[in-house]
Scaffold this motif. Sequence first.
Motif, PDB file in Angstrom:
ATOM      1  N   LYS A 140     -15.832  -9.235  28.359  1.00 27.20           N
ATOM      2  CA  LYS A 140     -14.584  -8.537  28.831  1.00 27.20           C
ATOM      3  C   LYS A 140     -14.566  -7.263  29.809  1.00 27.20           C
ATOM      4  O   LYS A 140     -15.669  -7.444  30.429  1.00 27.20           O
ATOM      5  N   ASN A 199     -11.070  -4.969  25.377  1.00 25.64           N
ATOM      6  CA  ASN A 199     -10.350  -5.934  25.137  1.00 25.64           C
ATOM      7  C   ASN A 199      -9.637  -7.025  25.967  1.00 25.64           C
ATOM      8  O   ASN A 199      -8.644  -6.232  26.689  1.00 25.64           O
ATOM      9  N   ARG A 208      -7.066  -9.444  26.044  1.00 28.20           N
ATOM     10  CA  ARG A 208      -5.624  -9.461  25.665  1.00 28.20           C
ATOM     11  C   ARG A 208      -5.047  -8.259  26.001  1.00 28.20           C
ATOM     12  O   ARG A 208      -3.869  -8.400  26.528  1.00 28.20           O
ATOM     13  N   LYS A 209      -5.544  -6.747  25.704  1.00 24.00           N
ATOM     14  CA  LYS A 209      -4.644  -5.516  26.036  1.00 24.00           C
ATOM     15  C   LYS A 209      -4.666  -5.796  27.462  1.00 24.00           C
ATOM     16  O   LYS A 209      -4.028  -4.888  28.210  1.00 24.00           O
ATOM     17  N   SER A 246      -7.358 -13.129  34.281  1.00 21.54           N
ATOM     18  CA  SER A 246      -7.422 -14.673  33.659  1.00 21.54           C
ATOM     19  C   SER A 246      -8.655 -15.946  33.445  1.00 21.54           C
ATOM     20  O   SER A 246      -9.190 -16.480  33.096  1.00 21.54           O
ATOM     21  N   TRP A 287      -2.843 -19.326  30.179  1.00 24.85           N
ATOM     22  CA  TRP A 287      -3.510 -17.544  29.205  1.00 24.85           C
ATOM     23  C   TRP A 287      -4.668 -18.474  28.761  1.00 24.85           C
ATOM     24  O   TRP A 287      -4.879 -19.272  28.111  1.00 24.85           O
ATOM     25  N   PHE A 308      -6.460 -18.134  26.062  1.00 23.04           N
ATOM     26  CA  PHE A 308      -6.772 -17.913  24.534  1.00 23.04           C
ATOM     27  C   PHE A 308      -5.829 -19.038  24.362  1.00 23.04           C
ATOM     28  O   PHE A 308      -4.711 -19.849  24.526  1.00 23.04           O
TER      29      PHE A 308
END
Length: 395
Positions: free
Chosen positions: A95, A182, A184-185, A199, A310, A312
Motif C-alpha cells: 500500500k 488503500n 484502489r482509493k 499501478s 489496472w 487488480f
Amino acid sequence: MLGYESELLPLPPGNWRTWKCVEHIMYCLVRYLPCFSRPVRTLERLIKLHNYSKLFRETSTYVGNIRVVQKLKENDDLCRDALERGVFTVLYDLKPLLVKATERRGLSIPWWGTDELMQKLFQLRMDPEAILPQCILLNGCDDQPTARFAVNISSRKIAGTKDVSSDLQTQVEETFGASVFNVRKALFVVSPTEGQLMSQAHSLLSWHVSHQFCSQCGGNTTKNLAGNKRRCTACEAEHYPQMAPVGIVLVSHENKCLLARQKQFPPGMYSALAGFCDMGECLEDTVRREVAEEVGLEVDTVSYMSSQHWPFPASSIMFGCYATVTSMELEVDKTELEDAQWFSLPQVQVALLTGPLGFTRSKDTFESVPLWIPPREAIAHQLIRNWAEMKLKKR
C-alpha cells in the motif's frame, strides 16, 4: 544577412536554436575572417552530403529516458550504480505512502534518495541490505535523469532484519512523514502520471511476492536487480510479469447507454460492462461474448477507444470499447450483475456533473440513490464521458 544567403541550409525541424547558433558562428567567420570562407563553404557541403538533419537531430527526453531504463533492466552492474543515485517511493504491505500535494488538490507520491531511505530504515530497526535488493525499477526517469525505484516494507519479518514492533505501520508513517493508503482509493487522488507509477509499483511488487517458485520445476526463483524478471535457481528458466487482458465496453442504442453494477459497488454507482479475454479470443470476440453472457444482447458493431492498466485483481490491461446493439430487451445474469439499466443522455449528463456521491450507509440501496459513475481517472468514466460528448456534437 550573410554574403551567401542563397546557399544557406534550411533549418532542421525541431532544432531552430541549435542551427541558428551554428549559422551565426559561420557568419562571423566569413565576415570578419575571410580566410575561413572556403572552409565554411566546405563544411556546408559536407553537412549536405551527410544528412545534417541526422547530425543535428535532438533525441527527445522520453526516448533518452526509456533507453536508460532499458539498459538498467539488462545490466545489473549499471542498475546497482543507479540504486546509489536513484530515488525511491515506499509501499507498506503493498500500500503506497502518500503526502498532501502542494500544487494541486489531492495527494502525491513522495520520493526519497538512497541515503535518506537507508537512514529511515535504520530508524525502523531494519537492515537496508536486506530490503533494498527487493526493490523494483519503475519505467521512465525525471529530467536529470534519475532512476526511480519502488520498495515494499512488509509487516512480515524479513530475513536479516531485527525484530520490529507490532505497530509497524504507525512507525513507518511517523518515520517517513507520510500516510498509508488503500491502493484502489489512492489511484483516484493522485495525478494520472503518478497513478501509472503507483499501478506499476503495486503490480510488479505483488508479482514478485506471488512468484517465488518456478512454474516449470518448482525450484526457487530470484529476481534480477531491476525486478523486471525472475530466474529459476534450478532449471534457469526465466519468468516475466504478465498482464490479463480485459475488455470493458459501453453498450449503446441511439441516445441511451447501458450501465450495470455488481453487489460490491457502492450504492448508486453504475459502470460499463467488463470481462476477461478468453484464450484464443480477439478483443471484438470478448466484447460480443461478455455482452451476450451478462445482459443477453447481441452486439452489432464494436469500436476501440483506448486502454488503461489496472493493478487488480492481479495486474490487468483494460481495453476500452464501444458497442452498439439493435435490441434493448435485457436478460441480466444475476450471478454476475446486481442490476443493469438503460440510461438516457440527460441522466448521464447529470451523473457526469455531480460526480461520485459517496453513499455508504447500509440503508441506501441502488434503487434509492441517484446514478453516479466511476471517477474521471477510470477508463469507464472516459468511455461514458466521450460517448456523451459525441452524442451532444451530433445534435
